[in-house]
Design a protein around this motif. Structure first.
Motif, PDB file in Angstrom:
ATOM      1  N   UNK A   1      -4.882  18.013  21.098  1.00 58.11           N
ATOM      2  CA  UNK A   1      -4.063  17.845  19.896  1.00 58.11           C
ATOM      3  C   UNK A   1      -3.738  16.370  19.711  1.00 58.11           C
ATOM      4  N   UNK A   2      -3.787  15.917  18.472  1.00 57.10           N
ATOM      5  CA  UNK A   2      -3.511  14.519  18.155  1.00 57.10           C
ATOM      6  C   UNK A   2      -2.400  14.447  17.111  1.00 57.10           C
ATOM      7  N   UNK A   3      -1.677  13.316  17.087  1.00 57.56           N
ATOM      8  CA  UNK A   3      -0.573  13.153  16.142  1.00 57.56           C
ATOM      9  C   UNK A   3      -1.018  13.357  14.697  1.00 57.56           C
ATOM     10  N   UNK A   4      -2.252  12.943  14.373  1.00 56.13           N
ATOM     11  CA  UNK A   4      -2.743  13.071  13.006  1.00 56.13           C
ATOM     12  C   UNK A   4      -2.899  14.523  12.561  1.00 56.13           C
ATOM     13  N   UNK A   5      -2.914  15.453  13.521  1.00 52.72           N
ATOM     14  CA  UNK A   5      -3.078  16.875  13.205  1.00 52.72           C
ATOM     15  C   UNK A   5      -1.751  17.577  12.931  1.00 52.72           C
ATOM     16  N   UNK A   6      -0.645  16.888  13.170  1.00 54.93           N
ATOM     17  CA  UNK A   6       0.661  17.485  12.940  1.00 54.93           C
ATOM     18  C   UNK A   6       1.000  17.442  11.451  1.00 54.93           C
ATOM     19  N   UNK A   7       1.459  18.575  10.943  1.00 59.74           N
ATOM     20  CA  UNK A   7       1.805  18.693   9.529  1.00 59.74           C
ATOM     21  C   UNK A   7       3.261  19.137   9.410  1.00 59.74           C
ATOM     22  N   UNK A   8       4.061  18.484   8.541  1.00 56.19           N
ATOM     23  CA  UNK A   8       5.449  18.924   8.374  1.00 56.19           C
ATOM     24  C   UNK A   8       5.518  20.405   7.996  1.00 56.19           C
ATOM     25  N   UNK A   9       6.339  21.143   8.703  1.00 59.88           N
ATOM     26  CA  UNK A   9       6.515  22.565   8.403  1.00 59.88           C
ATOM     27  C   UNK A   9       7.682  22.697   7.434  1.00 59.88           C
ATOM     28  N   UNK A  10       7.387  22.565   6.153  1.00 61.09           N
ATOM     29  CA  UNK A  10       8.431  22.539   5.127  1.00 61.09           C
ATOM     30  C   UNK A  10       9.141  23.881   4.993  1.00 61.09           C
ATOM     31  N   UNK A  11       8.408  24.966   5.221  1.00 59.26           N
ATOM     32  CA  UNK A  11       9.021  26.299   5.111  1.00 59.26           C
ATOM     33  C   UNK A  11      10.098  26.483   6.174  1.00 59.26           C
ATOM     34  N   UNK A  12       9.784  26.099   7.411  1.00 62.02           N
ATOM     35  CA  UNK A  12      10.768  26.230   8.493  1.00 62.02           C
ATOM     36  C   UNK A  12      11.914  25.252   8.286  1.00 62.02           C
ATOM     37  N   UNK A  13      11.593  24.045   7.821  1.00 64.15           N
ATOM     38  CA  UNK A  13      12.652  23.057   7.571  1.00 64.15           C
ATOM     39  C   UNK A  13      13.647  23.598   6.544  1.00 64.15           C
ATOM     40  N   UNK A  14      13.140  24.234   5.510  1.00 65.47           N
ATOM     41  CA  UNK A  14      14.003  24.813   4.482  1.00 65.47           C
ATOM     42  C   UNK A  14      14.811  25.978   5.049  1.00 65.47           C
ATOM     43  N   UNK A  15      14.159  26.774   5.903  1.00 64.42           N
ATOM     44  CA  UNK A  15      14.849  27.916   6.524  1.00 64.42           C
ATOM     45  C   UNK A  15      15.965  27.435   7.444  1.00 64.42           C
TER      46      UNK A  15
END
Length: 260
Positions: free
Chosen positions: A231-245
Motif C-alpha cells: 500500500x502506498x500513500x497515493x492509494x489512500x482516498x478520503x472517506x467522505x461518507x464516513x467523515x460525514x457519518x
C-alpha cells in the motif's frame, strides 16, 4: 517594599511576558507562546494580534489556532470553535502528520465537549422541570377523577400509575440521547480504535485515520496493516461518507468529544 514598587515590578513582568509571547509566536513555538500569554492572562491582546495576523494572511494555521484559543478563554465558544476548525482544516491540508494538527484537534475536542456539557446541563434542567410539571398535572387529574368516579377508585388508581409509568418512560428515552455510551466500531480507526477525524480508505476497503496510517508507513512499512497487501500513500482516498457519518454522530452525541 512599597506598593508602588511592587506594581512597577508586576508591570515589567507583564511586558516581558508580552515580548516573550510575541517572540515565540513569530518563531512558531506555539506552546511557548501560549504559556507566555497565559501567564500574562491577557487573551484579549492575543485576540487582537491574531485578528490582525489573519487580515494579513487568512491561511495562517497558527493565527487561526491562537485566535480560537483566545476566544474560548474569553468564553466566546461558537466563534472560537469556528477558528479552531479553520486551523484544523488548514493544518491537515499543509501537513496531516504535523504535531500541531493533533494539538489543534485536542483543543477543538475540549471546546466542543465544554459546549456540549453546558448545553446538556441546560437540557437536563429543562427536562426535569417539564417532567415535574407533567407529574403534577397527572396528580391533579387523579385527584379530580377520584372525586368524580365514585365506586371506580381502583380503576382510577391503575390508570394513574400507568400514565405516570408512560410519562417517565418517555422522559428517560429523551435523556438517553445525552447519556455517554460506546462509539460505533465503523466510526473508529482500525489501528487505534479511536473515533475517526480525517478518515481515508484503502483499495481493499479498510478505513484508517490518515495521520495514523501515514505514521505506519513511516515506522513499519508500506503495506496495509489489516490485509498485509502492499500500500502506498497515493492509494489512500478520503472517506467522505464516513467523515460525514462521524460529524453527524458528534453533532448528536457531543460527549464523544471527551473520548479523544
Amino acid at each position: 517594599m512599597g506598593p508602588g514598587v511592587a506594581l512597577s515590578g508586576a508591570a515589567k513582568q507583564a511586558e516581558l511576558l508580552r515580548k516573550d509571547g510575541n517572540h515565540y509566536f513569530q518563531k512558531g513555538r506555539i506552546g511557548a507562546a501560549i504559556e507566555a500569554y497565559t501567564e500574562r492572562n491577557d487573551w484579549k491582546k492575543v485576540e487582537e494580534d491574531c485578528r490582525r495576523a489573519i487580515q494579513l494572511d487568512s491561511s495562517s494555521v497558527k493565527a487561526h489556532y491562537m485566535l480560537g484559543l483566545a476566544l474560548i478563554q474569553n468564553k466566546e465558544y461558537p466563534e472560537g470553535i469556528k477558528h479552531l476548525e479553520k486551523a484544523l482544516d488548514l493544518g491537515r491540508g499543509a501537513n496531516p502528520k504535523s504535531y500541531i494538527v493533533e494539538e489543534i484537534w485536542q483543543e477543538l475536542a475540549k471546546a466542543k465537549y465544554r459546549e456540549w456539557e453546558q448545553a446538556s446541563t441546560e437540557r437536563s434542567w429543562e427536562l426535569q422541570t417539564l417532567k415535574e410539571a407533567c407529574e403534577a398535572a397527572l396528580e391533579q387529574k387523579y385527584f379530580l377523577d377520584q372525586s368524580e368516579l365514585e365506586g371506580f377508585v381502583d380503576e382510577a388508581e391503575i390508570a394513574h400509575r400507568n400514565q405516570l409509568k408512560s410519562l417517565r418512560s418517555v422522559f428517560e428515552k429523551v435523556a438517553e440521547a445525552d447519556a455517554p455510551s460506546e462509539v460505533p466500531d465503523y466510526l473508529c480507526c482500525k489501528i487505534t480504535l479511536d473515533i475517526l477525524r480525517d478518515p481515508v480508505i484503502t483499495p481493499s476497503g479498510v478505513t484508517y485515520e490518515r495521520a495514523v496510517i501515514l505514521d505506519h508507513f513511516h515506522k513499519v512499512g508500506n503495506f496495509d496493516p489489516i490485509t498485509r497487501e502492499l500500500l502506498d500513500e497515493s492509494q489512500l482516498v478520503p472517506n467522505l461518507a464516513i467523515k460525514e457519518a462521524v460529524q453527524s454522530f458528534l453533532d448528536k452525541h457531543g460527549w464523544a468529544y471527551n473520548t479523544v
